[in-house]
Write a protein that holds these residues in place. Structure first.
Motif, PDB file in Angstrom:
ATOM      1  N   UNK A   1      -5.655  -1.223  11.519  1.00 42.73           N
ATOM      2  CA  UNK A   1      -6.045  -2.182  11.916  1.00 42.73           C
ATOM      3  C   UNK A   1      -7.409  -2.910  11.252  1.00 42.73           C
ATOM      4  N   UNK A   2      -8.212  -2.096  10.906  1.00 48.06           N
ATOM      5  CA  UNK A   2      -9.485  -2.336  10.239  1.00 48.06           C
ATOM      6  C   UNK A   2      -9.158  -2.873   8.900  1.00 48.06           C
ATOM      7  N   UNK A   3      -8.147  -2.297   8.121  1.00 45.51           N
ATOM      8  CA  UNK A   3      -7.671  -2.884   6.798  1.00 45.51           C
ATOM      9  C   UNK A   3      -7.342  -4.263   6.835  1.00 45.51           C
ATOM     10  N   UNK A   4      -6.492  -4.587   7.984  1.00 46.83           N
ATOM     11  CA  UNK A   4      -5.957  -5.736   8.085  1.00 46.83           C
ATOM     12  C   UNK A   4      -6.921  -6.810   8.541  1.00 46.83           C
ATOM     13  N   UNK A   5      -7.954  -6.510   9.284  1.00 46.07           N
ATOM     14  CA  UNK A   5      -9.028  -7.503   9.508  1.00 46.07           C
ATOM     15  C   UNK A   5      -9.468  -7.760   8.477  1.00 46.07           C
ATOM     16  N   UNK A   6      -9.845  -6.896   7.334  1.00 45.94           N
ATOM     17  CA  UNK A   6     -10.668  -7.157   6.350  1.00 45.94           C
ATOM     18  C   UNK A   6      -9.922  -8.144   5.316  1.00 45.94           C
ATOM     19  N   UNK A   7      -8.499  -8.151   5.123  1.00 44.86           N
ATOM     20  CA  UNK A   7      -7.768  -8.681   4.256  1.00 44.86           C
ATOM     21  C   UNK A   7      -7.067 -10.143   4.610  1.00 44.86           C
TER      22      UNK A   7
ATOM     23  N   UNK B   1       0.943  -1.223  -0.112  1.00 46.18           N
ATOM     24  CA  UNK B   1      -0.093   0.049   0.016  1.00 46.18           C
ATOM     25  C   UNK B   1       1.033   1.285  -0.038  1.00 46.18           C
ATOM     26  N   UNK B   2       0.528   2.088  -0.830  1.00 44.70           N
ATOM     27  CA  UNK B   2       1.186   3.461  -0.900  1.00 44.70           C
ATOM     28  C   UNK B   2       0.291   4.508  -0.791  1.00 44.70           C
ATOM     29  N   UNK B   3       0.697   5.853  -0.916  1.00 46.81           N
ATOM     30  CA  UNK B   3      -0.036   7.151  -0.891  1.00 46.81           C
ATOM     31  C   UNK B   3      -0.099   7.914  -1.954  1.00 46.81           C
ATOM     32  N   UNK B   4       0.622   7.525  -3.086  1.00 50.54           N
ATOM     33  CA  UNK B   4       0.792   8.296  -4.152  1.00 50.54           C
ATOM     34  C   UNK B   4       1.513   7.646  -5.480  1.00 50.54           C
ATOM     35  N   UNK B   5       1.588   8.402  -6.641  1.00 52.63           N
ATOM     36  CA  UNK B   5       2.144   7.922  -7.729  1.00 52.63           C
ATOM     37  C   UNK B   5       3.632   7.810  -7.573  1.00 52.63           C
TER      38      UNK B   5
ATOM     39  N   UNK C   1      -4.001   3.603  -1.408  1.00 51.29           N
ATOM     40  CA  UNK C   1      -4.937   3.585  -0.301  1.00 51.29           C
ATOM     41  C   UNK C   1      -5.889   4.855  -0.195  1.00 51.29           C
ATOM     42  N   UNK C   2      -5.459   5.898  -0.807  1.00 52.25           N
ATOM     43  CA  UNK C   2      -5.966   7.250  -0.885  1.00 52.25           C
ATOM     44  C   UNK C   2      -6.798   7.235  -2.103  1.00 52.25           C
ATOM     45  N   UNK C   3      -6.569   6.535  -3.018  1.00 50.08           N
ATOM     46  CA  UNK C   3      -7.424   6.785  -4.368  1.00 50.08           C
ATOM     47  C   UNK C   3      -8.419   5.355  -4.492  1.00 50.08           C
ATOM     48  N   UNK C   4      -8.064   4.346  -3.770  1.00 48.46           N
ATOM     49  CA  UNK C   4      -8.770   2.989  -3.917  1.00 48.46           C
ATOM     50  C   UNK C   4      -9.406   2.649  -2.679  1.00 48.46           C
ATOM     51  N   UNK C   5     -10.615   1.671  -2.766  1.00 42.71           N
ATOM     52  CA  UNK C   5     -10.919   1.056  -1.640  1.00 42.71           C
ATOM     53  C   UNK C   5      -9.864  -0.237  -1.412  1.00 42.71           C
ATOM     54  N   UNK C   6      -8.940   0.162  -0.529  1.00 41.85           N
ATOM     55  CA  UNK C   6      -7.764  -0.802  -0.392  1.00 41.85           C
ATOM     56  C   UNK C   6      -8.138  -2.158   0.210  1.00 41.85           C
TER      57      UNK C   6
END
Length: 323
Positions: free
Chosen positions: A219-225, A169-173, A190-195
């Motif tokens: 934490x929420x992202x990790x739980x989801x994936x 995951x990154x924040x920009x191009x 993660x700023x432009x996509x539903x990670x």
């Protein structure tokens, strides 16, 4: 404050090695150590944990290293007054590692804390390997949070070398380009996509291992994936010191959280990391430079304070002090 001073060349004692330093690596831990309140453990401290150079002299009881050997060193300022921001440093032999033939001293100074942290993060999963080598992570999916940082960069390279599918995951191009150059198979902004949705699309069975720089935010992202029996290896606290977890969701998936700190992990784990990292370097798996995803930012020794400030301000790349 940091000041440039002249001091006598130190002499190596029992089990110690003197290194003529070429490059001193700067990590967040270096400026954070200076920022902590309280009395200094020594009247005078030379900063910086990592570095590279050429062995200049060895003390009694040292074997396996000799004057003229190119080496890298780690945890050089831990419980010692003399780090690597100097023309010469004396270090215990167990923290000095020979560089493989052909490896640059810039690369050597970029290893240390970042590469060893990444190694530990990749070797603490419940069903994962305890050592890294080609094939050790075959069939596993690794998520690296913040793939453009120094630890993230090393984690991508080591995971790829060991056979994993790597998502970051990154924040920009700009950071996406660096993570891709490091070898990540998939990059998620993660700023432009539903990670979470994108990572689940890339890894329908879930992520086996997470190399985590920001546990509070992610934490929420990790739980989801995370896959069943997935592991999260936490090596930093970017974004907050406290983490909130949904207990039911995590124990239902048999999730493991593993926190790690090199200072207290123990010498056997450090030795294992140094051996595996050296093999990866010999295999050409840990290159540095912009074309490999980790720009090198050089400062002279007289500007060590500026180098520390650059890291504190989030410089993208590896900050090295050239001696």
């Amino acid at each position: 404050m940091l000041a440039l001073v002249d001091r006598p060349v130190p002499e190596p004692g029992e089990g110690e090695v003197r290194i003529r330093v070429a490059f001193s690596g700067v990590n967040p831990t270096d400026w954070k150590a200076r920022a902590r309140p309280g009395d200094l453990p020594f009247p005078e401290i030379v900063p910086n944990q990592d570095g590279s150079g050429v062995v200049d002299a060895v003390g009694p009881g040292v074997s396996g290293l000799a004057p003229g050997d190119s080496v890298w060193t780690y945890l050089s300022a831990h419980q010692r007054p003399g780090g690597t921001a100097a023309e010469y440093t004396v270090q215990p032999v167990e923290h000095v590692v020979r560089l493989p033939d052909g490896a640059s001293l810039e690369l050597g100074a970029s290893l240390g804390v970042p590469a060893m942290t990444a190694h530990r993060a990749l070797t603490v999963a419940e069903h994962g390997p305890t050592r890294l080598a080609p094939g050790a992570l075959d069939g596993r999916t690794v998520l690296v949070a913040g793939g453009a940082g120094a630890v993230g960069h090393a984690a991508i390279q080591l995971a790829r070398w060991a056979g994993a599918t790597v998502i970051t995951t990154i924040s920009g191009p700009e950071k996406a380009a660096l993570a891709t150059a490091a070898g990540a198979h998939h990059v998620v902004n993660y700023r432009e996509q539903d990670a979470a949705a994108e990572i689940r699309r890339l890894a329908p069975g879930g992520v086996d291992q997470v190399v985590e720089v920001s546990p509070a935010r992610n934490a929420t992202l990790n739980q989801a994936v995370l896959a069943n029996h997935g592991s999260v290896a936490v090596y930093a606290n970017d974004g907050g010191d406290e983490v909130t977890l949904n207990v039911i969701a995590h124990f239902a998936a048999n999730v493991r959280y593993q926190f790690l700190l090199l200072y207290t992990v123990g010498q056997p784990a450090l030795d294992a990391a140094a051996e595996d990292i050296t093999r990866a370097v010999a295999d050409g798996a840990l290159p540095v430079g912009t074309e490999h995803g980790l720009p090198i930012l050089r400062y002279p020794l007289a500007s060590a304070g500026d180098a520390h400030e650059a890291v504190a301000n989030g410089a993208v790349g590896k900050v090295l002090i050239e001696i």
